[in-house]
Design an enzyme around this catalytic site. Structure first.
Site, PDB file in Angstrom:
ATOM      1  N   CYS A  87      -8.292  -2.059   7.707  1.00 18.30           N
ATOM      2  CA  CYS A  87      -6.917  -2.103   7.196  1.00 18.30           C
ATOM      3  C   CYS A  87      -6.361  -0.697   7.017  1.00 18.30           C
ATOM      4  O   CYS A  87      -5.260  -0.376   7.475  1.00 18.30           O
ATOM      5  CB  CYS A  87      -6.859  -2.864   5.865  1.00 18.30           C
ATOM      6  SG  CYS A  87      -7.081  -4.646   6.062  1.00 18.30           S
ATOM      7  N   HIS A 118      -1.114  -5.809   1.855  1.00 16.48           N
ATOM      8  CA  HIS A 118      -2.304  -6.651   1.698  1.00 16.48           C
ATOM      9  C   HIS A 118      -1.925  -7.976   1.042  1.00 16.48           C
ATOM     10  O   HIS A 118      -1.158  -7.994   0.088  1.00 16.48           O
ATOM     11  CB  HIS A 118      -3.348  -5.940   0.819  1.00 16.48           C
ATOM     12  CG  HIS A 118      -4.376  -5.195   1.607  1.00 16.48           C
ATOM     13  ND1 HIS A 118      -4.590  -3.836   1.498  1.00 16.48           N
ATOM     14  CD2 HIS A 118      -5.274  -5.624   2.547  1.00 16.48           C
ATOM     15  CE1 HIS A 118      -5.560  -3.461   2.314  1.00 16.48           C
ATOM     16  NE2 HIS A 118      -5.998  -4.520   2.966  1.00 16.48           N
ATOM     17  N   GLU A 147       0.824  -1.210   0.000  1.00 12.39           N
ATOM     18  CA  GLU A 147       0.000   0.000   0.000  1.00 12.39           C
ATOM     19  C   GLU A 147       0.863   1.267   0.000  1.00 12.39           C
ATOM     20  O   GLU A 147       1.849   1.368   0.715  1.00 12.39           O
ATOM     21  CB  GLU A 147      -0.950   0.000   1.202  1.00 12.39           C
ATOM     22  CG  GLU A 147      -1.975  -1.130   1.174  1.00 12.39           C
ATOM     23  CD  GLU A 147      -2.940  -1.027  -0.013  1.00 12.39           C
ATOM     24  OE1 GLU A 147      -3.056   0.059  -0.613  1.00 12.39           O
ATOM     25  OE2 GLU A 147      -3.584  -2.070  -0.330  1.00 12.39           O
TER      26      GLU A 147
END
Lengths: 214, 214, 214, 214
Positions: free
Chosen positions: A141, A164, A78
């Site tokens: 998340c 992830h 991310e």
């Protein structure tokens, strides 16, 4: 170096979460770096406090949080966390915050301070599918990634970011045409991510590693 | 009210861009609101200046920018723009910025100040598929959305945001299994978006409209 | 020429089926060819008899059956029907046949006798996304296509085939990232399919039209 | 029992084909059943002869052919092969047959004579994602499956069928959002497929195993 690695428990009707299974498989040390593990419930309320308490106790150099992104076929690193909690399913407390700020005094967003592109490159080098993602969503998340980076700034000199992982094969047996990745490859991936993050920690070269990768 | 609406030209090997075709089809006025149109090249260099010049000249109350998100099946109302330009294909100048900040003095991210969920609700009411998106990418679309919101703050009292539209049917004839939407539905969608944005402009109710929509 | 066109009613939790809505919109004549419409329930039991009765009554030159393939983004012209009924959801009678032969005395499969590639070419020419499909599934759509072709052989000199259409926009409003097509484009598509099928009827050139299209 | 297992070489720009890598990893015997391996080039011309020669020499009880279905996320057990060769890319001879019959004297289609649903059940039991597929396409995979079943009928008492496997992780590193499966899981899957096929060989229970699986 000391590395704090966090992982969630199962949510959204799943019986397992690969994130916490990966934590189970990791040893206490990788390449001479000490690992601290934090198992987190998939909840909005209380998890930021658990995280901060752990940071104060363990004083990590790096925080890497893991979560499940069901449906994605590869490891996604991310890039950014945004200051909003907006749930479309209930968390494990039955909570569904709608368009709430995560931190009143936080930035609109924080960029990962892990070497996200070097990580993708190193994973591919080892034949593990990976890419940079521009959204960690607006559920728990993103919430934890945002708190990782907010707290990393507060407690100084901490690099932080979020990874992830796909579903495990066992999770897609009754899902139509859903991608998955073996636990072996996920664990191997996280070891590479830890090493790469440690290697680039404090490096002036961070930019150099951030080449043309999508 | 005065509404500035922007649209890009074709890029990435396409011959058309639905965004500018929508602009062509829109009239000069919708529901008593005056429309100002700005056709933008799909370029990083120069477009922010074109945008600012237009804002200074037209003094819009609302800015709505349109772009193509090839592969998405529905109208996606973007939630957030991030302060980074990171191209994986060349823009129409042959430029590919890598991990560059868009504005040295800008926030890490700006949230859309359009009523994004009321827009999605109103589109669905009219049977047009739509959803909220949490990433406008890191190419020219995110770049213009970021500049829209940066400049909206600079010039005060302007609401701004970005809408991604799918491919047109004509663009997917030789693409394998790619979704598309008719131009008629796209134009109708943008008219609804303009009306909804005008209706909520300055409203204290903005929050109320932001319900549980994903 | 006389063309029999069939369409199903809604199934699988949907409230509408684009196939029967298309039938509603078609006139009684296209390009001088007379249209006979047959609305069929989405059921295994009884529909083959309804079909045969209609064929005996109307004596069509061409049979074109329409069905919904939810999730596909384009018009798909089916190449082949197979001699098996194997349902994973209930039909509108609550029936779920498992691995049953459709016709004891039928071939393992029948190939469409419509000019499937000329149809795809002509649709694309008119900017309607289309492709050849190699499977009509094993539910009621394949069942009717199989019966169309079985009966076309029995009653001689009939061309027959099956066309799958996507969801309508109204059907995907609460589905995540599902493709759709406007009813206008579907109706236009079926008119082109009828004209193309009539044009190639009995033609020695059928092969010529079957070029490199996928 | 003697089991002939076939696998293709790389095609379509790929450098590897998981099908032949699986063959490399399999031993000469599984559960007391002798394995005969046949590596096939991805070509239309000549491969049916290679196959027939091998069948005449080895006299297998079961033929299982393996091929790569790039993009599918799970092991797909093919239900049916159709009598048509229709290529959209060149095979490894540069050949692209268009709408050609595979066998003048063959059926329109042959159904797999492997216990396809028991295979899917047993794979899922072992946590390997799998499903039944209704189309093996119209390229070399369908061509070999068709020939497997045509020849199985000719040489009597042979069960035969085709299994598609996903890309390997190494193949998707530069593909956008493509699913993959580890070689370990593929090899394990094929072992289960061999055992299940041997177990059901000649069984009257074949039908019983063919339950509600999609």
């Amino acid at each position: 170096m000391k590395i704090l690695i966090t992982g969630f428990d199962a949510f959204g009707g799943e019986k397992i979460n690969p994130a916490s299974l990966i934590l189970d498989k990791l040893g206490d040390e990788i390449d001479g770096h000490k690992l601290e593990k934090l198992f987190l419930p998939t909840k909005f309320v209380g998890t930021a406090d658990l995280l901060e308490k752990k940071i104060r106790g363990a004083r990590p150099d790096i925080i890497i949080s893991l979560g499940q992104a069901g449906g994605r076929p590869d490891i996604t690193v991310e890039r950014v966390a945004i200051n909003i909690a907006d749930a479309s399913i209930a968390d494990n407390d039955g909570k569904m915050p709608i368009d709430e700020k995560i931190r009143r005094d936080g930035e609109n967003a924080y960029f990962s301070t892990l070497p996200i592109k070097a990580i993708v490159e190193n994973l591919r080098e080892e034949k593990i599918p990976a890419s940079v993602s521009n959204s960690a969503g607006t559920f728990v998340c993103n919430f934890i990634m945002y708190n990782d980076l907010y707290l990393a700034e507060k407690y100084k000199n901490i690099s932080a970011g979020f990874i992830h992982v796909p579903y495990l094969p066992a999770q897609v047996l009754n899902k139509r045409a859903a991608a998955s990745m073996s636990l072996e490859n996920m664990v191997k991936a996280v070891e590479i991510i830890i090493k790469t993050s440690a290697e680039y920690k404090g490096s002036e070269d961070l930019k150099k590693a951030e080449g043309r990768i999508c």
